[in-house]
Design a protein around this motif. Structure first.
Motif, short mmCIF file in Angstrom:
data_model
loop_
_atom_site.label_atom_id
_atom_site.label_comp_id
_atom_site.label_asym_id
_atom_site.label_seq_id
_atom_site.Cartn_x
_atom_site.Cartn_y
_atom_site.Cartn_z
N ARG A 214 2.03 2.24 -3.36
CA ARG A 214 0.99 2.96 -4.11
C ARG A 214 0.93 4.42 -3.67
O ARG A 214 0.89 5.33 -4.50
CB ARG A 214 -0.38 2.29 -3.93
CG ARG A 214 -0.52 0.98 -4.70
CD ARG A 214 -1.92 0.40 -4.63
NE ARG A 214 -2.20 -0.30 -3.38
CZ ARG A 214 -1.77 -1.54 -3.08
NH1 ARG A 214 -1.04 -2.21 -3.95
NH2 ARG A 214 -2.08 -2.10 -1.94
N LYS A 215 0.93 4.65 -2.35
CA LYS A 215 0.85 6.02 -1.82
C LYS A 215 2.05 6.87 -2.24
O LYS A 215 1.92 8.06 -2.48
CB LYS A 215 0.76 5.99 -0.30
CG LYS A 215 -0.58 5.53 0.21
CD LYS A 215 -0.61 5.53 1.73
CE LYS A 215 -1.95 5.05 2.25
NZ LYS A 215 -1.97 4.94 3.71
N ASN B 90 3.64 6.50 -4.93
CA ASN B 90 3.66 6.52 -6.38
C ASN B 90 4.90 5.84 -6.97
O ASN B 90 5.47 6.30 -7.96
CB ASN B 90 3.53 7.96 -6.91
CG ASN B 90 3.00 7.99 -8.32
OD1 ASN B 90 2.32 7.07 -8.77
ND2 ASN B 90 3.35 9.04 -9.04
N GLU C 146 0.84 -1.21 0.00
CA GLU C 146 0.00 0.00 0.00
C GLU C 146 0.87 1.26 0.00
O GLU C 146 0.58 2.23 -0.69
CB GLU C 146 -0.95 -0.01 1.21
CG GLU C 146 -1.82 1.23 1.34
CD GLU C 146 -2.74 1.45 0.13
OE1 GLU C 146 -3.09 2.63 -0.11
OE2 GLU C 146 -3.11 0.49 -0.55
#
Length: 182
Positions: free
Chosen positions: A162-163, A165, A159
């Protein structure tokens, strides 16, 4: 297990917490290799200093402490637990030697010219992989981050990629046995 422990000539454990636990069951000899954080061995508001000093004295008197690297030796010494020996961390060059670069990159779907940053280890809080990922996200040149290992933080780290990028530049691989790491 306790009969094996009491019959042993020397017991080796990794980490002071495990050594302290063992000392409640046996009187030694215990050899401890330590490369973790030493914060729990520093004075704090949670534990009276006399209790901490008693715990430190018990460890100093009953274990042979071996630090993994100079930085760990300095941290242990500052905590009142100077190590008897220091083992310099390193890489077994007989095991980890250059191989077929193109084949290795093909196996993880990376271009042969890609720059790579690799982490191998448990995905657990004490490993602080978040800091690596945050630093990686700040790189000006694009590289690829390969994280090899399993552990309780895998979903959170995925996760985080993803945060930050960096998901397109990060590959998570499962645990790889030591003999297969090269």
């Amino acid at each position: 297990v306790s009969s094996l422990v009491s019959a042993a000539d020397v017991i080796h454990v990794q980490g002071l917490k495990d050594a302290e636990t063992m000392l409640t069951a046996i009187s030694g000899p215990i050899v401890v290799t330590h490369w973790g954080r030493v914060g729990r061995w520093l004075p704090s508001e949670l534990e009276p200093n006399d209790v901490l000093q008693q715990r430190l004295r018990s460890l100093r008197e009953n274990v042979r402490l071996v630090a993994i690297g100079e930085a760990q030796s300095e941290a242990l010494t500052a905590a009142g637990l100077p190590p008897a020996e220091i083992i310099r961390p390193g890489i077994d060059l007989q095991h980890f030697k250059p191989g077929d670069r193109a084949e290795a990159r093909r196996r993880v779907n990376l271009p042969t010219d890609a720059r790579i940053v690799i982490y191998v280890g448990r995905l657990a809080p004490d490993k602080n992989v978040e800091t690596l990922m945050t630093g990686f996200a700040r790189l000006q040149t694009r590289a690829h981050l390969i994280i090899i290992g399993d552990g309780p933080l895998r979903p959170e780290l995925q996760e985080l990629s993803r945060k930050l990028n960096i998901e397109a530049f990060t590959t998570f691989l499962p645990f790889v046995p030591h003999q297969d790491l090269p």
